[in-house]
Design an enzyme around this catalytic site. Structure first.
Site, mmCIF file in Angstrom:
data_model
loop_
_atom_site.group_PDB
_atom_site.id
_atom_site.type_symbol
_atom_site.label_atom_id
_atom_site.label_comp_id
_atom_site.label_asym_id
_atom_site.label_seq_id
_atom_site.Cartn_x
_atom_site.Cartn_y
_atom_site.Cartn_z
ATOM 1 N N ARG A 132 22.493 -0.253 -84.612
ATOM 2 C CA ARG A 132 22.703 0.681 -85.723
ATOM 3 C C ARG A 132 22.882 -0.059 -87.050
ATOM 4 N NH1 ARG A 132 27.923 3.786 -86.708
ATOM 5 N NH2 ARG A 132 27.391 5.328 -88.304
ATOM 6 N N HIS A 136 20.434 0.742 -90.169
ATOM 7 C CA HIS A 136 20.942 1.385 -91.374
ATOM 8 C C HIS A 136 20.788 0.508 -92.606
ATOM 9 C CE1 HIS A 136 23.358 5.003 -89.689
ATOM 10 N NE2 HIS A 136 22.351 4.692 -88.889
ATOM 11 N N HIS A 162 18.195 5.686 -78.794
ATOM 12 C CA HIS A 162 19.402 6.416 -78.416
ATOM 13 C C HIS A 162 19.693 6.303 -76.933
ATOM 14 C CE1 HIS A 162 19.606 9.208 -82.181
ATOM 15 N NE2 HIS A 162 20.355 8.129 -82.321
ATOM 16 N N THR A 163 18.824 5.645 -76.213
ATOM 17 C CA THR A 163 19.166 5.329 -74.818
ATOM 18 C C THR A 163 20.399 4.433 -74.778
ATOM 19 O OG1 THR A 163 18.199 4.640 -72.700
ATOM 20 C CG2 THR A 163 17.764 3.229 -74.590
ATOM 21 N N TRP A 217 24.043 9.469 -74.794
ATOM 22 C CA TRP A 217 22.788 10.183 -74.538
ATOM 23 C C TRP A 217 22.313 9.959 -73.104
ATOM 24 C CZ3 TRP A 217 24.063 8.245 -79.274
ATOM 25 C CH2 TRP A 217 23.824 9.037 -80.399
ATOM 26 N N THR A 218 22.730 8.849 -72.502
ATOM 27 C CA THR A 218 22.302 8.492 -71.146
ATOM 28 C C THR A 218 23.498 8.060 -70.314
ATOM 29 O OG1 THR A 218 21.890 6.175 -71.739
ATOM 30 C CG2 THR A 218 20.051 7.724 -72.007
ATOM 31 N N ASP A 272 16.122 1.528 -71.619
ATOM 32 C CA ASP A 272 14.980 1.961 -70.803
ATOM 33 C C ASP A 272 14.496 3.300 -71.353
ATOM 34 O OD1 ASP A 272 16.845 3.834 -69.918
ATOM 35 O OD2 ASP A 272 17.213 2.802 -68.017
ATOM 36 N N ASP A 307 17.252 15.267 -81.443
ATOM 37 C CA ASP A 307 16.743 14.840 -80.129
ATOM 38 C C ASP A 307 15.894 15.944 -79.511
ATOM 39 O OD1 ASP A 307 18.246 12.384 -80.196
ATOM 40 O OD2 ASP A 307 20.021 13.495 -79.556
#
Length: 377
Positions: free
Chosen positions: A116, A120, A249-250, A281-282, A289, A310
């Site tokens: 991030r 950013h 976002h994984t 998210w996962t 992955d 998403d």
């Protein structure tokens, strides 16, 4: 485009004698002999400019004090200035810094926040603005408080604090390069693809160079697909690259106290690793992955986060083509992600040298800085 060379330009006052000029030239040679100096000095009546590709020696300024130009340069603080420009990063220090980043990742499990951080810093690029650094992009501006306090950057002060000891250790690496190095290394160490990175980004020098707030994407805009296109098209990215980059976002979690989105904790985050809490998210949120695309498509687990942006990946017809592809084909996702990540990290940046610095023999596109900017400083 600024041209950095070893040539000196001396502009003494018209009244200055030839003997004085010879003394000035001797001083200039002495200053230039300092290790790969880059120094700019200006006054109302005279100027001495020299530039190369690294830092200057303090002894250079001491020598300058005894130059015939000194009275013109130092007599009036309001009429003269001494400034230094960040140089291209040192390749050996970049490699050593990367090893330290790997150790930091092992000890702190901070992969998501370092990704991030890099995003950013680079994601402020505006292709419609020619001048650097007003155009944004990866230029190290995120190290300044004024930009860290932008709403979209909530919590990134923690990333800066994590990486600051590495910056202190390797002064020959620019902030802009270090942020991008940390981001790419975090992806790779989490099991993601090798990113065809280039380095040599120049840092901005002051908070005044930071971009205005509002250039980064929001999580829950009224029209998510339109918003994603507005932000990423502004950077010169396309629908395929938008979807591929969303796949990062994984990794990571959303914390409601920072973004206003997500649960305080879930069965996947209540015990860490790292500081517990947030909503991921996962399920395996430190593994890179294609599970992000699978989980959004299926939506079988209420403990997994799905933001409006998403969900748009499977609702918008153009985005859906790529989202479906990546859910089925991790190799295709890795290929497209690596290319998009490298492109995002280059857009708008000012490179010195212009061809960039390569740390690994990773096959990438033929690189020229002009591919990512107007070529104007």
């Amino acid at each position: 485009m600024a041209l950095y060379s070893s040539n000196l330009t001396l502009s003494p006052p018209k009244s200055q004698s030839m003997a004085s000029l010879r003394g000035t030239a001797a001083t200039a040679r002495l200053i230039h002999s300092a290790s790969r100096a880059r120094l700019s000095l200006y006054s109302a009546s005279s100027s001495l400019c020299l530039s190369s590709s690294s830092s200057y020696s303090p002894s250079s300024l001491k020598c300058l004090q005894f130059s015939p130009l000194a009275p013109h340069i130092f007599k009036d603080q309001k009429r003269s200035s001494v400034s230094t420009a960040a140089a291209a990063s040192d390749p050996a220090q970049l490699k050593s810094a990367r090893e330290d980043i790997k150790e930091l990742l092992k000890s702190k499990s901070c992969h998501p926040i370092l990704v991030r951080l890099g995003w950013h810093d680079s994601g402020t690029y505006n292709k419609n603005i020619e001048e650097w650094p007003r155009r944004g992009g990866a230029n190290g501006s995120l190290r300044f408080d004024i930009e860290l306090k932008h709403a979209a950057n909530a919590g990134l002060v923690n990333a800066l604090n994590l990486i600051k000891p590495i910056k202190d250790k390797y002064s020959g690496v620019t902030f802009a390069d270090l942020f991008q190095l940390a981001s790419a290394t975090a992806i790779e160490e989490a099991g993601g693809p090798k990113i065809p990175m280039k380095y040599g980004r120049v840092d901005v020098s002051a908070p005044a160079d930071c971009p205005e707030e509002g250039r980064l994407p929001a999580a829950g805009p009224p029209k998510p697909a339109d918003h994603l296109r507005e932000v990423f098209y502004r950077m010169g990215l396309n629908d395929r690259e938008i979807v591929a980059l969303s796949g990062a976002h994984t990794l990571g979690r959303s914390r409601p106290e920072r973004s206003g989105w997500g649960k305080p904790e879930t069965k996947y985050t209540k015990n860490g690793p790292g500081a517990p809490g947030g909503q991921s998210w996962t399920a395996k949120w430190l593994k890179f992955d294609n599970s992000y695309f699978k989980d959004i498509k299926e939506r079988k687990d209420d403990d997994l986060l799905v933001l409006p942006t998403d969900a748009a990946l499977f609702e918008d017809p153009s985005f859906k083509v790529y989202a479906e592809k990546y859910a089925e084909d991790q190799e295709a996702f890795f290929k497209d992600y690596a290319e998009a990540h490298a492109k995002l990290s280059n857009l708008g940046a000012k490179f010195d040298p212009q061809e960039g610095i390569v740390l690994d023999d990773v096959a990438g596109e033929k690189f020229t800085a002009a591919n990512y900017s107007s070529g104007k400083d």
